[in-house]
Design a protein around this motif. Structure first.
Motif, mmCIF file in Angstrom:
data_model
loop_
_atom_site.group_PDB
_atom_site.id
_atom_site.type_symbol
_atom_site.label_atom_id
_atom_site.label_comp_id
_atom_site.label_asym_id
_atom_site.label_seq_id
_atom_site.Cartn_x
_atom_site.Cartn_y
_atom_site.Cartn_z
ATOM 1 N N ARG A 55 -7.708 6.953 4.472
ATOM 2 C CA ARG A 55 -7.696 5.776 5.331
ATOM 3 C C ARG A 55 -7.955 4.554 4.457
ATOM 4 N NH1 ARG A 55 -10.508 7.813 10.011
ATOM 5 N NH2 ARG A 55 -12.357 7.784 8.708
ATOM 6 N N ILE A 56 -7.060 3.584 4.529
ATOM 7 C CA ILE A 56 -7.225 2.346 3.755
ATOM 8 C C ILE A 56 -7.565 1.230 4.740
ATOM 9 C CG2 ILE A 56 -6.014 0.612 2.349
ATOM 10 C CD1 ILE A 56 -4.220 2.886 1.307
ATOM 11 N N THR A 57 -8.639 0.492 4.469
ATOM 12 C CA THR A 57 -9.009 -0.626 5.347
ATOM 13 C C THR A 57 -8.876 -1.941 4.586
ATOM 14 O OG1 THR A 57 -10.475 0.794 6.602
ATOM 15 C CG2 THR A 57 -10.841 -1.564 6.830
ATOM 16 N N VAL A 58 -8.222 -2.882 5.236
ATOM 17 C CA VAL A 58 -7.917 -4.177 4.621
ATOM 18 C C VAL A 58 -8.660 -5.252 5.412
ATOM 19 C CG1 VAL A 58 -6.028 -5.738 3.979
ATOM 20 C CG2 VAL A 58 -5.580 -3.288 4.271
ATOM 21 N N GLU A 59 -9.524 -6.014 4.724
ATOM 22 C CA GLU A 59 -10.237 -7.092 5.413
ATOM 23 C C GLU A 59 -10.019 -8.376 4.649
ATOM 24 O OE1 GLU A 59 -14.196 -6.397 7.248
ATOM 25 O OE2 GLU A 59 -14.096 -4.580 6.015
ATOM 26 N N PHE B 71 0.831 -1.207 0.000
ATOM 27 C CA PHE B 71 0.000 0.000 0.000
ATOM 28 C C PHE B 71 0.863 1.254 0.000
ATOM 29 C CE2 PHE B 71 -2.827 -3.177 1.988
ATOM 30 C CZ PHE B 71 -3.856 -3.119 1.063
ATOM 31 N N VAL B 72 0.488 2.193 -0.866
ATOM 32 C CA VAL B 72 1.176 3.489 -0.880
ATOM 33 C C VAL B 72 0.809 4.256 0.381
ATOM 34 C CG1 VAL B 72 1.233 5.765 -1.981
ATOM 35 C CG2 VAL B 72 1.130 3.721 -3.395
ATOM 36 N N VAL B 73 1.808 4.845 1.021
ATOM 37 C CA VAL B 73 1.536 5.785 2.118
ATOM 38 C C VAL B 73 2.338 7.061 1.855
ATOM 39 C CG1 VAL B 73 1.009 3.973 3.798
ATOM 40 C CG2 VAL B 73 3.351 4.827 3.638
ATOM 41 N N GLY B 74 1.845 8.183 2.406
ATOM 42 C CA GLY B 74 2.489 9.466 2.151
ATOM 43 C C GLY B 74 3.848 9.572 2.827
ATOM 44 N N GLY B 75 4.021 8.868 3.927
ATOM 45 C CA GLY B 75 5.275 8.898 4.693
ATOM 46 C C GLY B 75 5.020 8.144 5.988
ATOM 47 N N LEU B 76 6.016 7.388 6.457
ATOM 48 C CA LEU B 76 5.773 6.532 7.630
ATOM 49 C C LEU B 76 5.503 7.362 8.881
ATOM 50 C CD1 LEU B 76 8.433 3.755 6.941
ATOM 51 C CD2 LEU B 76 5.957 3.637 6.577
ATOM 52 N N GLU B 77 6.069 8.564 8.925
ATOM 53 C CA GLU B 77 5.895 9.376 10.128
ATOM 54 C C GLU B 77 4.422 9.750 10.351
ATOM 55 O OE1 GLU B 77 9.147 12.260 10.547
ATOM 56 O OE2 GLU B 77 7.606 13.451 11.612
ATOM 57 N N GLY B 78 3.712 9.941 9.259
ATOM 58 C CA GLY B 78 2.308 10.342 9.387
ATOM 59 C C GLY B 78 1.361 9.155 9.333
ATOM 60 N N LEU B 79 1.861 7.961 9.610
ATOM 61 C CA LEU B 79 1.029 6.757 9.456
ATOM 62 C C LEU B 79 0.775 6.079 10.793
ATOM 63 C CD1 LEU B 79 -0.215 4.747 7.334
ATOM 64 C CD2 LEU B 79 1.816 3.357 7.753
ATOM 65 N N VAL B 80 -0.484 5.705 11.014
ATOM 66 C CA VAL B 80 -0.833 4.914 12.190
ATOM 67 C C VAL B 80 -1.573 3.683 11.690
ATOM 68 C CG1 VAL B 80 -2.224 4.861 14.286
ATOM 69 C CG2 VAL B 80 -0.982 6.942 13.693
ATOM 70 N N VAL B 81 -1.171 2.507 12.201
ATOM 71 C CA VAL B 81 -1.815 1.254 11.789
ATOM 72 C C VAL B 81 -2.683 0.803 12.952
ATOM 73 C CG1 VAL B 81 -1.432 -1.106 10.969
ATOM 74 C CG2 VAL B 81 0.279 0.673 10.499
ATOM 75 N N SER B 82 -3.969 0.586 12.704
ATOM 76 C CA SER B 82 -4.792 0.103 13.807
ATOM 77 C C SER B 82 -5.462 -1.206 13.424
ATOM 78 C CB SER B 82 -5.822 1.148 14.229
ATOM 79 O OG SER B 82 -6.615 1.482 13.141
ATOM 80 N N LEU C 270 -5.032 1.554 7.777
ATOM 81 C CA LEU C 270 -3.867 2.433 7.655
ATOM 82 C C LEU C 270 -4.391 3.871 7.643
ATOM 83 C CD1 LEU C 270 -1.993 0.609 4.726
ATOM 84 C CD2 LEU C 270 -1.508 0.449 7.171
ATOM 85 N N CYS C 271 -4.128 4.603 8.722
ATOM 86 C CA CYS C 271 -4.587 6.003 8.786
ATOM 87 C C CYS C 271 -3.422 6.871 8.342
ATOM 88 C CB CYS C 271 -5.005 6.376 10.206
ATOM 89 S SG CYS C 271 -6.240 5.267 10.844
#
Ligand SMILES: O=P(O)(O)OC[C@H]1O[C@@H](O)[C@H](O)[C@@H](O)[C@@H]1O
Length: 292
Positions: free
Chosen positions: A219-223, A159-170, A211-212
């Motif tokens: 926000r990407i949600t993976v199920e 998954f593309v993210v803008g940058g790891l610093e701004g990422l929270v995985v819940s 992935l927030c």
């Protein structure tokens, strides 16, 4: 209007390019690998390395490789391909359907002399990919032989993210996990996960993961279903620098969240039996304005 065409810019590596009102996508026949999925109104959801070229013994770095019939190293033979051989085989394109919501493509792969050299079992895999405002994939694995086998595998989305610093995985942190970087089991630590340095974990959970992404405002949600664990992986700067197919700095812009059947809990299939594993990805904007 839907446009679908088959391109072969790399000889022997055909790719279907899809333009639909709900999304844009590219699917390679080798590995039945989705290389791009870009829902309308969003930037691309799947990372695909610009350094990666299709070569015979390596999967393209990015999109959604299908790992099968084992995940990670083969348990007994380290010379066999990491993550199994399904991602290296050319699948047969079975069907394509389109409606107002999505394009559906079906691919299948059966054992042949090459696969039986690597893994001595008879099987059939059927994969359906549904590309619209959401993405859905269903992988049916069937034992078509006359003796039982166990199989593992994974959907391995980057998954593309803008940058790891701004990422929270819940969604994972209450669960215990096997930490591949230390080779140890660790207890869940509640709260939300931030990716700092190399992260390579097999979580003992099968619930949805989100992935927030504060940088991209989405926000990407993976199920998943039919899986028995969830991998969260990012190589971190040092491991990424060792990989020839990851460009400098790219490690900061992707995270893999993978519904997985790990080695320890593979599925056991008697002759004629089948198992279904699926993946669904949804995306929503958390920003005031979205990309055009
Ligand atoms: O380099 P590959 O084969 O694409 O694998 C990438 C990563 O895939 C993850 O699923 C594994 O947990 C990691 O250990 C591995 O490094």
């Amino acid at each position: 209007m839907t446009e679908i065409f088959r391109a072969e810019s790399v000889p022997g590596f055909p790719v279907h390019e899809i333009r639909h009102i709900r999304s844009r996508a590219r699917v390679a026949h080798r590995g039945a690998q989705l290389l791009e999925w870009t829902p309308t109104g969003f930037d691309p959801v799947l990372y695909c390395s610009r350094r990666s070229v299709p070569v015979e013994d390596t999967a393209v770095r990015g999109g959604i490789p299908i790992c099968w019939p084992w995940f990670a190293d083969h348990p007994d033979c380290s010379s066999l391909p990491l993550h199994g051989f399904a991602q290296l085989m050319v699948w047969t394109h079975g069907y394509m359907e389109t409606n107002d919501d999505e394009v559906r493509m079906g691919f299948w792969l059966e054992d042949d002399a090459d696969t039986r050299d690597l893994w001595p079992h008879r099987f059939r895999l059927d994969l359906e990919i549904c590309m619209g405002a959401r993405l859905a994939m269903r992988l049916r694995m069937k034992n078509t032989g006359d003796s039982a086998f166990s199989a593992g595998g994974a959907f391995h989305p980057y998954f593309v993210v803008g940058g790891l610093e701004g990422l929270v995985v819940s969604g994972v942190t209450d669960a215990g996990y096997f930490d591949k970087t230390s080779g140890r089991f660790k207890a869940g630590d509640a709260g939300r996960l931030r990716i700092e340095g190399e992260v390579d974990r097999i979580y003992q959970t099968t619930g949805p993961v989100t992935l927030c992404d504060q940088t991209l405002g989405r926000r990407i949600t993976v199920e998943g279903a039919g899986h028995r664990g969830t991998v969260v992986w990012n190589p971190g700067p040092e491991e990424a620098a060792k990989a020839r197919d990851i460009a400098p700095g790219d490690y900061d812009h992707f995270v893999a969240v993978e519904p997985v059947l790990p080695q320890e809990v593979q599925v056991f299939l008697s002759p004629g039996e089948e198992h279904l594993m699926s993946l669904e990805v949804t995306i929503e904007s958390t920003a005031l304005s979205r990309a055009g």
